[in-house]
Write an enzyme that holds these catalytic residues in place. Sequence first.
Site, PDB file in Angstrom:
ATOM      1  CG  ASP A 112      41.605 106.837   5.143  1.00 17.20           C
ATOM      2  OD1 ASP A 112      41.987 106.634   6.306  1.00 17.20           O
ATOM      3  OD2 ASP A 112      40.530 106.413   4.690  1.00 17.20           O
ATOM      4  CB  ALA A 163      43.895 104.127   6.720  1.00 23.14           C
ATOM      5  CG  ASP A 164      44.793 109.509   6.542  1.00 21.13           C
ATOM      6  OD1 ASP A 164      45.848 109.013   6.109  1.00 21.13           O
ATOM      7  OD2 ASP A 164      43.990 110.126   5.836  1.00 21.13           O
ATOM      8  CB  ALA A 165      42.411 108.679  12.628  1.00 15.70           C
ATOM      9  CG  MET A 193      49.420 105.503   6.343  1.00 12.36           C
ATOM     10  SD  MET A 193      48.853 106.588   5.022  1.00 12.36           S
ATOM     11  CE  MET A 193      47.080 106.403   5.170  1.00 12.36           C
TER      12      MET A 193
END
Length: 397
Positions: free
Chosen positions: A137, A164-166, A196
């Site tokens: 992330d 960033a992950d979500a 990402m």
Amino acid sequence: MNLPLKNVKVLEQGTFITGPCAGMMLADLGADVIKVETPGSGDPYRTYQEGHFSPHFQAYNRNKRSVALNLKSEDDKKIFDQLVAEADVFIQNFRPGAAERMGAGYERLSEINPRLVYCSISGFGKDGPYRDRPSYDSVAQALSGFLGIVTDRERPRFLGPALADAITGIYAAYGVLGALVSRGTDGKGRLVEVSMLEAMAHFAIEPFTALFALGQAPVGLDRPRLAQAHILKTRDDKLVAIHLSSPEKFWDELTEAFDAKHLREDPRFATRLARIDNYEALGEELNAITARRDRAEWATIMEKFDVPFAAVNEVEEVVEDPQVNHLNLIVPVEKTGDDAADRAVRPAVTVDGEPFLNVRPAPRLDADGEAVRRNVAEGKGWPELAATARRLEEAAQ
């Protein structure tokens, strides 16, 4: 309720956040999601803190089933292939090349099921100079430019949540939904790819557009300055946020609410552009005023004067917020052990006036393994899986 994706079957081979978040987004809309995990250990996010059912794992894996399959075992590989043959969607978030090495690459799975929507999530894309770098992330926030926009250069810090992950998981679900609509027209599967880096750069689309249009992108505190947004501390040491934006009426209403005619007459704050130029000085003046009353008092006053504001709530305060409760945003979840959450934030969307109030807890590792194996052994299809699971549960009781 009549869930929009109730007939969609998803096979998710995801770990940590990006893949599981994409699977959760589809599961929240009613898709039947089977999470394929490694026997023994499962998704590494299960053990992110102590135990084998971390709250981090629970957050992104609700409304799913779990089956533990060893794809090096011929028997388990046959079960996996049978699930692929019936699936509408497959999701994985391995580094480029890893899925192919374990027999779960796009070419192989699309041969098994030409109608399959295959979603591949990576850190930097399937090729290029950064292809084989590990990505997390923080790395994606930094490389995409997003972190440079939101952080204070004098006190640089990461934002707390794994944005960033979500966000990448949400973009992946968005791509999958588009591919499913396309397949409904021509019957063909699709390869959906998202990284990402790409997701976060697109998420920060406004400053990129400013760069391309004006030759200069905002950095650090530019956004809150331009929006005339301030975080202010009150007498009881709590925080409140205000956002005055561009309409002059909000500045006028704020000075009325704060009984601060002197600020309107101050040449440093006489116009919106002046207030932008003197952002820090204005913040100091406003903080001196909010320090005179408790936050609850200011909330009552600002609401009366139509000022755009909100308490900077702690998470536990959000759970008790009147508007949150009115929206039934926090819903009960069946508690499956001392380490399991008993409540969850429901899906954000409402369809036909109905919110999605039923949330199933995240599955324990291989919780549906026996049902999946029994179903395959009996030659039954994926739609019968729920009935098989219920039958086994009743027999166990």
